[in-house]
Design an enzyme around this catalytic site. Sequence first.
Site, PDB file in Angstrom:
ATOM      1  N   ASP A 238      14.739 -20.516 -52.174  1.00 50.66           N
ATOM      2  CA  ASP A 238      15.987 -20.997 -52.777  1.00 50.66           C
ATOM      3  C   ASP A 238      15.930 -22.499 -53.050  1.00 50.66           C
ATOM      4  O   ASP A 238      16.967 -23.146 -53.188  1.00 50.66           O
ATOM      5  CB  ASP A 238      17.160 -20.706 -51.835  1.00 50.66           C
ATOM      6  CG  ASP A 238      17.846 -19.392 -52.187  1.00 50.66           C
ATOM      7  OD1 ASP A 238      17.347 -18.688 -53.084  1.00 50.66           O
ATOM      8  OD2 ASP A 238      18.870 -19.062 -51.564  1.00 50.66           O
ATOM      9  N   ASP A 297      12.410 -17.217 -40.266  1.00 49.48           N
ATOM     10  CA  ASP A 297      12.817 -18.450 -40.937  1.00 49.48           C
ATOM     11  C   ASP A 297      11.596 -19.306 -41.240  1.00 49.48           C
ATOM     12  O   ASP A 297      10.500 -19.061 -40.721  1.00 49.48           O
ATOM     13  CB  ASP A 297      13.807 -19.223 -40.068  1.00 49.48           C
ATOM     14  CG  ASP A 297      15.212 -18.636 -40.151  1.00 49.48           C
ATOM     15  OD1 ASP A 297      15.428 -17.761 -41.010  1.00 49.48           O
ATOM     16  OD2 ASP A 297      16.082 -19.038 -39.350  1.00 49.48           O
ATOM     17  N   ASP A 391      23.736 -13.339 -39.647  1.00 46.01           N
ATOM     18  CA  ASP A 391      22.979 -12.588 -38.640  1.00 46.01           C
ATOM     19  C   ASP A 391      23.909 -11.940 -37.611  1.00 46.01           C
ATOM     20  O   ASP A 391      23.744 -10.770 -37.257  1.00 46.01           O
ATOM     21  CB  ASP A 391      21.957 -13.503 -37.956  1.00 46.01           C
ATOM     22  CG  ASP A 391      22.545 -14.852 -37.575  1.00 46.01           C
ATOM     23  OD1 ASP A 391      23.776 -15.024 -37.698  1.00 46.01           O
ATOM     24  OD2 ASP A 391      21.781 -15.734 -37.143  1.00 46.01           O
TER      25      ASP A 391
END
Length: 661
Positions: A238, A297, A391
């Site tokens: 992104d 991540d 999450d």
Amino acid sequence: MAPNSVSITIEKPNNSVMEVNGTDSTMFLEKEKAVSTKQFTWVLLLKVHRAFACLSWLATAFGSMFVSLKKRIALSDVSDEEPKSRVRLYRFIKIFLFISIVALVIEIIAHFKKWNLNLIQPWEVQGLVQWSYMAWLSFRVDYIAPLVVTLSRFCTLLFLIQSLDRLVLCVGCFWIKYKKLKPTIEPDSIEIEDSSSFPMVLVQIPMCNEREVYEQSIAAACQLDWPKDRILIQVLDDSSDGNIQLLIKEEVSSWSQKGVNIIYRHRLIRTGYKAGNLKSAMSCDYVKDFEFVAIFDADFQPNPDFLKQTIPHFKGRPDLGLVQARWSFVNKDENLLTRLQNINLCFHFEVEQQVNGVFLNFFGFNGTAGVWRIKALEDSGGWLERTTVEDMDIAVRAHLNGWKFIFVNDVKVLCELPESYEAYKKQQHRWHSGPMQLFRLCFPAVITSKISIWKKANLICLFFLLRKLILPFYSFTLFCVILPLTMFIPEAELPLWVICYVPIFMSLLNILPSPKSFPFLVPYLLFENTMSVTKFNAMISGLFQLGSAYEWVVTKKTGRSSESDLLALAERESKSINEEKILRRHSESGLELLSKLKEQEVPPKKKKNKIFKQELALAFLLLTASARSLLSAHGVHFYFLLFQGLSFLVVGLDLIGEQIS
């Protein structure tokens, strides 16, 4: 015998007796007195010299500290430090501070003039200040003290309830260790020789402008020990920086050329942040061919055997939706801030996650280092963009749909802790505002769900209210508002066990999972109280949907590497040097390559200091209260307020952790 003579008689053999006669028999005593007087004088002078040396050292230390603080404030960056939604809390603290300073001045005057309300009659009042002091005492006893006492008792009750919850969790963790309870894998769950027995696994790496860590995270995912035809890696970028996009594309292309099934995806419009990124990736047509999805991540580096340690837990358990691994930190000893974070997160994983996983089969998904059954995600509604804690959102919805979770404490994934207070503060704001957003949204679904009433009670009372709302509320209210207030209202003074014994005991329980952190017990206790203002502000903004509730700032990383990463980096550098030599032989000039490398270099940015106004205002408030407690000789209250105020001062001036560019 001469008048000035001295006779000495010595008797033998057994005993010796010395007899002194004469008018000068006091001669030895006078000499002894003279010597002792000189010795006393020298000792006294030595002590005075040491006292002056100590005072001069303290003066020099305070002077240098004052100069450094002056430079820190002069070079600091205060622009856009706080969003507009946090101005109200800052104004409240400033008003509270102003009133406290005025009250302290009046109390100092009353202390030195020895005013006493019980001994002064109304007609004996002299001056406006004395009249104001008497009026304040009367108003304080009749109106303010009862309110403060009620509020302090309420917060103390919440404090005891939360402490009891933490104690029960620690007992549960001890029971797990004693009984050696842990999730087990069925033997021969995967046939190593037959690659077709391996389930299809999708690996997702969401990232956004992660220049420092993209390379090591992609490399770790590409080195997972799993059949190449049974795994696909999605790099979900992104990034808004075109140069970073190009670097990530090249990294993905290089691994693709090595035979790794890896795909690069980039969204033009970054809606929904991480939740939107994952939702977009799950909408691809080829996802239906996969059974599980592992999420990492950008700063996470799983070991090659990660999938082989987590995927087998799903076999024979069709109701299992999530297997969560533990985090391990590559920079936990980098500075004081990372050490204190490590204490908190070790307790979170070792105690909270493990106990809830063993006894309840439910805990909040950590957003990374976990493997989901894709069917569980789909049955629970998939990723939603309604909160900043996507999450926790998917974990709660999956729990309401009957899916079970497993936490594997012995599977660890390397990651990185925020090294600057600014980055840590933004991370904590998101982590504490998001749960309150989610609580508002999912409360009706929890009430109407088909799960048992005990699971509903655990979800509402413990998971949300006690650990996400009550904890930041009482921490800030009790230790940052009521405690300094009681210094000016002695009728509502907090008992010693509330401010000393119970907090220290709770801090000891928190440090048990990381025993090497015992020397940081007091800094940890002070820092947790210091962070309460950030957590309280985040909780309020999330609960009432204020402007800062939907802030999403990517946590700044530094790209710290482990020892294994450094060895791999050395190998890659040696290979790149050889490749560069080959390229220079075949190119017309090596200057072309050199110019390209220079174009990609990013000029280093200077690190800026920050000033955090809320923390500074609270620092001066607590120091003012400590000065008031000194007048009343409160003892422990004074020391607690003094050191707590100094900790707020250190944090407010950004003297903890590293500054960021």
